[in-house]
Scaffold this active site. Structure first.
Site, PDB file in Angstrom:
ATOM      1  N   GLU A  73      -3.689   2.789 -10.604  1.00  0.00           N
ATOM      2  CA  GLU A  73      -3.451   1.482 -10.654  1.00  0.00           C
ATOM      3  C   GLU A  73      -2.777   0.972 -12.068  1.00  0.00           C
ATOM      4  O   GLU A  73      -1.644   0.390 -11.929  1.00  0.00           O
ATOM      5  CB  GLU A  73      -4.296   0.443 -10.157  1.00  0.00           C
ATOM      6  CG  GLU A  73      -4.857   0.650  -8.673  1.00  0.00           C
ATOM      7  CD  GLU A  73      -3.622   0.501  -7.798  1.00  0.00           C
ATOM      8  OE1 GLU A  73      -2.652   0.088  -8.124  1.00  0.00           O
ATOM      9  OE2 GLU A  73      -4.120   1.105  -6.587  1.00  0.00           O
ATOM     10  N   GLU A 117       4.832   0.781  -6.145  1.00  0.00           N
ATOM     11  CA  GLU A 117       4.270   1.587  -5.112  1.00  0.00           C
ATOM     12  C   GLU A 117       5.056   2.989  -5.155  1.00  0.00           C
ATOM     13  O   GLU A 117       4.408   4.141  -4.933  1.00  0.00           O
ATOM     14  CB  GLU A 117       4.853   0.953  -3.889  1.00  0.00           C
ATOM     15  CG  GLU A 117       4.025  -0.602  -3.407  1.00  0.00           C
ATOM     16  CD  GLU A 117       2.603  -0.405  -3.801  1.00  0.00           C
ATOM     17  OE1 GLU A 117       1.805   0.635  -3.409  1.00  0.00           O
ATOM     18  OE2 GLU A 117       1.976  -1.492  -4.333  1.00  0.00           O
ATOM     19  N   MET A 148       0.837  -1.094  -0.085  1.00  0.00           N
ATOM     20  CA  MET A 148       0.117  -0.049  -0.117  1.00  0.00           C
ATOM     21  C   MET A 148       0.862   1.367   0.104  1.00  0.00           C
ATOM     22  O   MET A 148       1.721   1.461   0.820  1.00  0.00           O
ATOM     23  CB  MET A 148      -0.977  -0.146   1.250  1.00  0.00           C
ATOM     24  CG  MET A 148      -2.026   1.228   1.696  1.00  0.00           C
ATOM     25  SD  MET A 148      -2.709   1.658  -0.098  1.00  0.00           S
ATOM     26  CE  MET A 148      -2.772   3.415  -0.044  1.00  0.00           C
TER      27      MET A 148
END
Length: 957
Positions: A390, A368, A333
């Site tokens: 994304e 990330e 994340m």
């Protein structure tokens, strides 16, 4: 844990450290601190401000989205987790700006108890009055609370809202939750960590939990001395509070969305380095795994430096932390400045991490870090456009790794993004890239292969169409224009189309026209309006186009249709599923007479191309840069099969992969017979490119597993013989070591695993020999990392070997090794051993709950475990929902992983009945429609192709 903060601690918690604010606001907030201190003392005995249940008074807002009448500017947040009781208390002061007169402040809160809520106006701050108590109304179904003011909030004014709350550290993987790890000595230690995307910040503190409500955050964390606290920004000071408590104050963040807020309380160790631009990079892990952080640290520094240069935008924070969390549901994340990872996505152990593991860790770090720009700096306006985050991050994996780690040959493996996207997008149950999503369940479901992989694929196609230089220039313009703001898909297209000033069209300066014929890029008036028009056909409708190609002399006739698997042209529903679908397709092609890449935008259902001369063959979608399937009508496929047999190097490796993939996809659509696709694979005996070889072999392997799971033993045995006979020379050439390029090593790993699975005697003998040596050494012998999965899987077939592996699983401190052991354990043919694994996964001690979904998936792939896994899911659905959120990645993996391989009508009926019985506990999930369509496709594939497969094998053995 539940005790209210004292008046003294309240004053400590309210700390203003944003020195860039206007001096007037600073003064107001300082005055507010004193007024709050007075109020806190008087309020300790005042119990009037209790939560007002919604059912006793109408909730003033009925939409899932928050109203836009209030805008948060700054959160001053103080959190105190108790790692003994697993509760936390918190206090926040939110600085808000009023856009419309209102008596209510609507914001998000989930599973939190609000104990106090106070409003201070500008007048209250100046006069040191205690502020006005706010009545709290709740709407649990919408995860919202309303703070009702006794007086109307006035448009254009700034207010401060102070909220006290407490909650329980979550048992799952969302919000503010507890995680644990075991030390080498067997002690269990607890940490507290966060994971807020997409809608879980509201589980940690009341907030405006939507991506467009960006604000600054000043965060303070209370902890005991044996712990450290980490957050998005560097720690600027620590205050001793007494009673063994410390309070860490972190610098104010940049303007950002709530889902990017993060904090971790742990006892981890770190490695640190500094980038050339002065950014401090640290990688944290539990003390026993700290020595596995070196590779990630080097990769993070190298990639961060690349992105700063590539985007021409400095990383805006002074530090970047990466931390391996022991319990983590997804891969990672991208919290701004504090990126959280599953341990397998960050830690690299040279003794147990394979080439595939290294590639995975590197690509996740690249993904990330790309988010620090795509998602953090520029955020989608709403979750319907999550692909802007994304899809770009997945695409930037390719760009960044090609530049920084060319030896990983990531371009070869990026093709898997195409395969994954097409597998989903060729079903009618797919969805557009940009798709409405309102509820938390719908929002969670947007995090799928369409948003990630298809998003990346269309970006790569557009980059190829525009040129790398022009695409990069447009992306930089997009990032700079929308920095610290929110954007929509159209904003991206407009940025890419607005890169060539009128005066540059005929000049020698750098612009779009420099790399493409004007006719293929510009509309008739020379403007770049085509970009948005073209790309809307890829983002606003679901599906993937099928381009049908037919050569007639020097003319190429083109048609486009919607490509669908499991639905055939003769089916009654086919025409309706085709209507209204068409794309603007940037075609590329080469011919037998020219290696030059030709380009043509197909904007209509049919079209034709005139060549200078007739050609023997044509190949569309050069190097698989485009997102479309190609069918060569007439004798087109016959010509290609002949060419591959005679000289396969006429086509690039990417083109050969593309041809193999398209052929087998067309079989599933009823466009090409299976025997022709299988004929195409015969040349693979002469294939020297590892990636092409693995793709072709992968189709044969997947067909073998279908036959094995259905127990069609006559066909599976023949196919096994064909594979071993055809590819025996390649198998025998493999060495049992870790030498060679990344693709050499991955070929060796995959091929030997398959050979042993097919019971190839020399493979079994060598693997058993190595396993015995490893077991005899007490697990201390260093085996080749690329062969661990193969050796362990062979060893797991005996009772003693399986038991020893399970013991080693519990002892290993390498998650890369644990993954390989767990896979091996799931290959056992003993029902009771597979059942034991499921029990351990549900208990969550030996096998962590985070691995339960992939465990069930792996057991379901085992012919001896497929019914076991499926029956377990049906009988324990409610227990699974206690461990995972309904639309979570884990639940979707469990549903798809335990059912999507079914291929009989009885199994289809079972699944339908189960899904129907779920009602609002799962039947609304899109993945259920995907599964039913996938099983139907499997059934039709067998009905149409089983006889052809049987005959082809008889003719080719």
């Amino acid at each position: 844990g539940f005790a209210s903060l004292t008046s003294t601690s309240k004053a400590v918690c309210i700390h203003i450290n944003n020195l860039q604010r206007y001096s007037l606001l600073i003064l107001l907030q300082i005055l507010y601190i004193y007024s709050l201190g007075f109020y806190a003392r008087t309020n300790e005995t005042n119990k009037e401000n209790e939560t007002f249940p919604t059912d006793k008074k109408p909730f003033p807002w009925n939409s899932l989205k928050l109203p836009r009448v209030i805008v948060p500017l700054h959160y001053d947040l103080c959190i105190h987790p108790d790692l003994s009781t697993f509760h936390f208390t918190g206090q926040e002061t939110i600085e808000i700006f009023v856009r419309t007169n209102t008596s209510f402040i609507i914001l998000h809160s989930k599973d939190l108890e609000i104990t106090s809520s106070v409003l201070l106006s500008k007048d209250d701050m100046w006069s040191s009055t205690p502020g006005k108590k706010l009545q709290v109304l709740e709407h649990p179904a919408h995860e919202q609370i309303a703070l009702q003011s006794p007086e109307e909030l006035v448009v254009g004014q700034v207010y401060l809202v102070t909220i006290e709350f407490h909650g329980k550290l979550a048992d799952g993987f969302d919000g503010f939750y507890k995680s644990s790890y075991k030390t080498h000595g067997g002690e269990t230690r607890i940490i507290a960590t966060t994971d807020f995307e997409p809608t879980s910040a509201r589980m940690a503190f009341p907030c405006f939990d939507e991506p467009s409500f960006k604000a600054n955050f000043s965060i303070k964390i209370r902890r005991e001395k044996q712990h450290i606290a980490l957050s998005n920004m560097p720690k600027i000071k620590t205050t001793e509070l007494g009673g063994g408590l410390l309070e860490d104050h972190f610098d104010v963040t940049v303007k950002m969305s709530t889902y990017l807020v993060a904090y971790v309380i742990c006892d981890f160790k770190s490695l640190e380095a500094t980038t050339s631009s002065g950014i401090k990079v640290s990688v944290y892990a539990s003390p026993d795994k700290w020595d596995q952080t070196r590779y990630a640290l080097n990769a993070a520094v190298k990639l961060l430096e690349f992105y700063e240069k590539h985007f021409d935008i400095s990383f805006p924070l002074p530090k970047l932390d990466l931390i391996a969390v022991p319990d983590f549901q997804s891969g990672a994340m991208e919290n701004w400045g504090l990126i959280t990872y599953r341990e397998t996505s960050l830690l690299y152990d040279p003794k147990t991490s394979s080439a595939a593991d290294k590639l995975w860790v590197t690509k996740v770090i690249a993904h990330e870090l790309a988010h620090q720009w795509f998602g953090n700096l520029v955020t989608m306006e709403w979750w319907n456009d999550i692909w802007l985050n994304e899809g770009f991050a997945r695409f930037m994996e390719l760009v960044s790794l090609n530049a920084t780690y060319p030896e990983l040959q990531y371009e070869d493996f990026f093709m898997n993004a195409y395969f994954g996207a097409i597998a989903r997008d060729s079903l009618n149950s797919s969805h557009p890239i940009s798709n409405p999503a309102e509820t938390p369940i719908q929002i969670n479901e947007m995090f799928d292969t369409v948003s990630y992989d298809k998003g990346a694929c269309i970006l790569k196609m557009l980059q190829d169409f525009l040129s790398k230089q022009v695409f990069q220039k447009g992306v930089i313009q997009y990032l700079k224009k929308y920095s610290y703001r929110n954007a929509k898909t159209d904003d991206l297209w407009n940025s890419l189309a607005d890169i060539c000033p009128e005066g540059d069209l005929s000049s020698g300066s750098f612009c779009f026209a420099a790399s493409r014929p004007i006719s293929s890029a510009f509309s008739h008036d020379g403007s770049l309006t085509e970009i948005k028009e073209m790309m809307n056909t890829w983002t606003h409708q679901k599906g993937i186009p099928l381009v049908l190609v037919k050569c007639e002399g020097n003319t190429i006739k083109l048609r486009q249709e919607r490509f669908l698997k499991g639905v055939f042209e003769e089916d009654p529903e086919w025409a309706n599923l085709q209507s209204r679908y068409f794309w603007h397709i940037p075609l590329t092609y080469i011919t037998s007479s020219s290696n030059t890449v030709h380009r043509h935008v197909l904007k209509t259902k049919t079209d034709s191309l005139k060549l200078k001369e007739g050609v023997a063959w044509v190949k569309f979608n050069v190097d698989m840069n485009g997102y479309y399937i190609v069918h060569y009508e007439g004798n087109g496929w016959d010509n290609i099969i002949t060419l591959l047999d005679q000289n396969h190097t006429l086509f690039s490796p990417q083109d050969r992969v593309n041809l193999i993939h398209n052929a087998f996809e067309l079989v599933s659509a009823g466009r090409l017979s299976l025997d022709r696709a299988l004929d195409l694979t015969r040349y693979l005996q002469h294939e020297t490119n590892n990636i092409v070889f693995l793709k072709g072999l992968g189709y044969l392997e997947s067909i073998y597993h279908v036959m094995e799971r259905r127990n069609i033993s006559s066909v599976s045995e023949h196919l096994k013989k064909y594979i071993l006979r055809s590819f025996k020379p390649v198998i025998d050439r493999q060495t049992w070591n870790d030498e060679g390029s990344v693709s050499d090593r991955m070929l060796r790993s995959d091929l030997l695993l398959l050979a042993c699975d097919l019971r190839y005697s020399p493979c079994l003998q060598k693997a058993n020999e190595l396993f015995s040596q490893w077991m005899g050494s007490g697990g201390n012998l260093d085996l080749p990392t690329d062969l661990l999965k193969t050796v362990y899987s062979v060893g797991a077939q005996t009772g003693a070997g399986w038991n020893y592996l399970l013991k080693q699983y519990s002892l290993s401190v390498s998650d890369a090794e644990k993954n390989k052991i767990l896979y091996a354990l799931t290959t056992s043919r003993h029902h009771e051993k597979l059942a034991k694994l499921i029990t351990l996964g549900m208990e969550g001690e030996v096998i962590k709950t985070q691995n339960l979904a992939i465990l069930l998936h792996a057991i379901a792939r085992n012919p001896e475990g497929q019914r076991l896994a499926w029956n377990f899911v049906r009988e324990n659905w409610k227990k699974l929902l206690e461990k995972f959120e309904l639309a979570s990645f884990s639940i979707r993996t469990i549903i798809f992983g335990t059912t999507s391989h079914f291929s009989s009508r009885d199994e289809l009926e079972e699944v339908k009945i189960f899904f129907k019985s779920l009602n609002n506990q799962g039947s609304q999930l899109k993945i259920t429609r995907v599964v039913l369509e996938t099983i139907t496709k499997n059934i039709r594939w067998l009905e149409k192709n089983l006889s052809s497969l049987r005959n082809w094998l008889l003719n080719n053995l």
